[in-house]
Design an enzyme around this catalytic site. Sequence first.
Site: not given
Ligand code: SAH
Length: 358
Positions: A105, A118, A125, A129, A132, A174-175, A206, A229-230, A305, A348
């Site tokens: 997507e 995006c 991935c 996390c 996600c 993906g990362e 990111s 993504s901290l 989300n 996200c």
């Molecule tokens: N893998 C990379 C690129 C994806 S960016 C990364 O993690 O940075 C997608 C962003 O959306 C990341 O910051 C991720 O942590 C965030 N994200 C993932 N699941 C989410 C959710 N359910 N609600 C809000 N943000 C989310």
Amino acid sequence: MTELDDAIDVPQGADRPDLAGLTPDELSSLVVELGGKPFQGKQLFRWIHKKGVTDFSAMTTLPKPLRAALAERTVVSTPEVVRRDTSSDGTTKFLLRLADGRQIESVFIPDTPSQTFCISTQVGCAMKCGFCLTGTMGLTRHLTAAEIAGQVRVLARELDFLDTPFNIVVMGMGEPLHNYDATMRALQLVGSEEGLHVSPRRVTLSTVGVLPGLQKLAEEPYMPNLAISLHATTEEQRDRLVPINRKYTLAQLMDACRRFPLKKRSRITFEYVMLAGVNDTIEDARRLVRLLNGLKAKVNLLPLNEAAGIPYRRPSDETVDAFAQVLANAHITVSVRKSRGRDIRAACGQLAVEKPAI
Ligand code: SAH
């Protein structure tokens, strides 16, 4: 622990090179091998990336024998649009099918205030996390540079943006730093002046903090803006939410961020997904302030989300505001990400596709 070496290799298909993944110089060499002239490689690149034309017979500036040789010996892969859903806020999600039938997507987010694409870097991935949805898919395979850059080309064509500036966020499925070479090659392709010529200032990558990739990124000539993504402020908390932290720790990540060579006036964006009762307290906010001390940083808060199968809840607006206030009081620029496209699952962490039958 997340294993980084278990990705299934990209299927190579036929032996024919995929021109969509080659730079202008590489195309020139290939064209010369086929009896053409170097400048025709650049023309070929322009046809594919700038004009969005992939049918050799329509590339009228190239001599016919060269077109015939290209058609016989090479391919130009282009992700195929399977579905296009537009949200009530204008966000548009594209479901794209790749040459091997896998699906990914990509999302268009209008007026934020710029126009933003995006894009994804992997099918699924490996990072897993905890909040996600993409992570629940696991990793199917890496995308090729042609497939990553192809998303930009397809969205630009579909949305009529071939001559209009737009931003790119590498924040889809993906990362990106787990698929480093293909991602950087794709950015080089979209940045090429023969093609869409997207300035690196318009691109944000990111990452969860795959440290070897972050170190390499620091030396790239085409350097995108960086988002981290901290999501957590202690090792224990981050170990739980972002499993790769067990391999590349928060302390090491912050150290790498401090050493990262930032361009003038630029800052690292720290993304922080907010999970009710997990990482959303005033104490968490204060720890975040301390963690970012001395860094050129801004913080993007992402209230979760929610999705079926994700065992966390979104905090209340008051909790998010109170958290943001602690950061603002410490003079850290903070924004709360307005969730876009939630009604079409384009927000996200909501990108996930069923495995198609192939
Ligand atoms: N893998 C990379 C690129 C994806 S960016 C990364 O993690 O940075 C997608 C962003 O959306 C990341 O910051 C991720 O942590 C965030 N994200 C993932 N699941 C989410 C959710 N359910 N609600 C809000 N943000 C989310």
